[in-house]
Design an enzyme around this catalytic site. Structure first.
Site, PDB file in Angstrom:
ATOM      1  N   ASP A  58       2.356  22.674  14.626  1.00  0.00           N
ATOM      2  CA  ASP A  58       3.064  21.424  14.842  1.00  0.00           C
ATOM      3  C   ASP A  58       3.748  20.943  13.563  1.00  0.00           C
ATOM      4  O   ASP A  58       3.159  20.988  12.473  1.00  0.00           O
ATOM      5  CB  ASP A  58       2.056  20.377  15.341  1.00  0.00           C
ATOM      6  CG  ASP A  58       2.700  19.083  15.735  1.00  0.00           C
ATOM      7  OD1 ASP A  58       3.497  19.082  16.685  1.00  0.00           O
ATOM      8  OD2 ASP A  58       2.403  18.055  15.091  1.00  0.00           O
ATOM      9  N   GLU A  84      -6.106  38.488   7.830  1.00  0.00           N
ATOM     10  CA  GLU A  84      -7.507  38.850   7.609  1.00  0.00           C
ATOM     11  C   GLU A  84      -8.163  39.334   8.912  1.00  0.00           C
ATOM     12  O   GLU A  84      -9.230  39.952   8.884  1.00  0.00           O
ATOM     13  CB  GLU A  84      -8.289  37.633   7.100  1.00  0.00           C
ATOM     14  CG  GLU A  84      -7.862  37.150   5.725  1.00  0.00           C
ATOM     15  CD  GLU A  84      -8.552  35.833   5.361  1.00  0.00           C
ATOM     16  OE1 GLU A  84      -9.514  35.449   6.086  1.00  0.00           O
ATOM     17  OE2 GLU A  84      -8.140  35.189   4.374  1.00  0.00           O
TER      18      GLU A  84
END
Length: 510
Positions: free
Chosen positions: A213, A266
């Site tokens: 957002d 990751e």
């Protein structure tokens, strides 16, 4: 063209606004179990990714975009276990899942801010953007702050400054959006580490990525310099009384995109980051394809929304110019991400006066362009805006316009000021509750009048060849080869079967 590569390069996205999608417990509010019960519709239509707007703990002053706990679920939407079930049930159907993350700000009721505002020397004192004010001419008037805001920065809405007075600290705090949504201080290493860990938390739960957002506003000028003034008030990105040179798309924000990308990498499974960012095509491209300070290429976000389509002109020439611009700025391997409507902007069908023929053209365009298309729940059945006067608005933005914009003017505006009008319940059938909730339950927002066809709805032309006599809802259009919903289904199937529609090049034949 094989269309190979990470899944997000070939996907189609379906946005769900949880509060308005499906109410499972009869309280008039959509919830996570309701989404789970309706997943078959999303997968059967042929969509491949589910984007879920915020459902985290929140006082609901901005209906989820004011988060008070990023690691838990608001009770009206369900439980943390429901969120886990949503992820697993979506995956069981072959759907990827993107959660909507609000990294710019929190609710003023978040424990972090409650502590931060309590004093200037508490452990969270620097977790938000606080600053002393400037001498103000009104400092002696009763009820006024004793100083002026630190600079001339304005909120996204432009009807107010981006600073709110904190009585406890006798300082100003920044609120880019609304006063009850204080901006986090991402220059504080503790804040940055905590927010990155929140991303890891949900990625650990199996989420396939995030819609981010107002990502372009997270980092602000470290020196808090005032923005230059400018005479032009309105541009595509958002209206600004000042050029947002020090508050929007600054260099540090592009660096943040790279830092968040490293967190996503990751995890296995090609997790995706899709940014809500505004600016010119050249600026937007920097979020996904940029060089660092040393001139080395550094990956940023995977995708960014291209919002020109939200304010389209229904003109072949307009679309030709717009698509050509993004083909130039986002060449392969970059991808455009097109969207015709969402929870903040006017419904597609209303933009074309309720004309389903034009809505069909736009659907065909959206789902045959190279890139990643996004469809908002209800778009597939041609839902229109539901007029709700500003004085009746639940939307906190509309309530701020109510006192000074006459309703006669508001009603005629193409861009709707009341976002409630685009957030009315998903129309599943033509019963009193539209299949969203029980027929004897009053939903949190009224069901749109187009649910039963063109009767009583000024947005739907009353013509004999109108294809929605049974209503703009899923049940009425299911299996009808002439319906808009079945056109979406067929287009999604054709798109999936033809890699050229997802990643093929375009040639100008004019």
């Amino acid at each position: 063209m094989s269309g190979s590569g990470p899944w997000w390069r070939n996907t189609t996205i379906y946005q769900v606004y949880p509060r308005s999608f499906s109410d499972s417990n009869g309280d008039g509010i959509g919830d996570l179990p309701g989404i789970i019960e309706s997943l078959d519709h999303v997968s059967d239509m042929g969509f491949e990714t589910l984007w879920v707007s915020p459902f985290f703990s929140s006082p609901q002053e901005d209906f989820g975009y004011d988060v008070s706990d990023f690691r838990d679920v608001a009770p009206e939407y369900g439980t943390f276990s429901d969120a886990q079930t949503l992820i697993s049930e979506a995956h069981r159907r072959g759907l990827k899942v993107m959660f909507d993350m609000v990294f710019n700000h929190t609710s003023a009721e978040h424990p972090w801010f409650v502590e931060s505002r309590s004093s200037r020397d508490n452990p969270k004192a620097d977790w938000y953007i606080w600053h002393d004010g400037r001498p103000g001419r009104l400092r002696r008037l009763p009820g006024r702050a004793p100083t002026a805001p630190p600079n001339n920065w304005r909120s996204v809405l432009q009807v107010r400054k981006a600073w709110e007075w904190g009585r406890e600290r006798q300082q100003w705090y920044m609120a880019t959006f609304l006063p009850f949504q204080p901006d986090l201080n991402w220059r504080n290493p503790e804040v940055r580490a905590e927010m990155m860990d929140i991303a890891r938390f949900w990625l650990d739960q199996g989420v396939d990525g995030f819609r981010l957002d107002i990502f372009h506003m997270i980092m602000k000028d470290e020196r808090l310099r005032s923005n230059p003034r400018r005479p032009k008030l309105f541009e595509l990105d958002t209206p600004h009384l000042n050029t947002p040179e020090h508050t929007v798309n600054i260099d540090d924000n592009f660096e943040l995109a790279g830092d968040l990308r490293e967190v996503a990498e990751e995890f296995d499974g090609d997790r995706v980051l899709l940014g809500e960012v505004f600016g010119s095509p050249q600026v937007l491209r920097r979020y996904v394809n940029r060089a660092d300070a040393a001139g080395r290429r550094r990956p940023g976000l995977h995708l960014v929304f291209l919002f020109d389509f939200l304010a389209y002109k229904y003109s072949a020439k307009w679309f030709e110019r717009c698509i050509g611009r993004y083909e130039k700025e986002f060449p392969d391997p970059l991808l455009p991400t097109y969207v015709l409507e969402n929870h903040d902007r006017s419904r597609t069908a209303s933009r074309v006066g309720g004309d389903l023929r034009k809505a069909r053209v736009l659907a065909t365009l959206l789902l045959t362009l190279r890139g990643v298309p996004t469809v908002y729940n209800g778009q597939e059945v041609g839902m229109t805006n539901t007029y709700i006067p500003l004085r009746q608005a639940m939307d906190p933005i509309a309530r701020r316009y109510f006192s000074w914009i006459p309703e006669t003017i508001s009603k005629r505006m193409t861009e709707r000021l009341n976002r409630d009008e685009m957030r009315t319940p998903m129309q599943w059938d033509n019963t009193a509750g539209a299949g969203f909730t029980d027929p004897d339950v009053e939903p949190w927002l009224p069901v749109g009048p187009d649910n039963e066809g063109n009767r009583g709805n000024e947005d739907i032309p009353d013509t004999e060849d109108s294809q929605d006599r049974g209503g703009r809802n899923v049940a009425a259009q299911q299996g009808d080869p002439a319906s808009l919903m079945e056109l979406y289904r067929n287009l999604l199937s054709i798109r999936k079967a033809n890699p050229a529609l997802r990643c093929g090049s375009l040639s100008h034949l004019g």
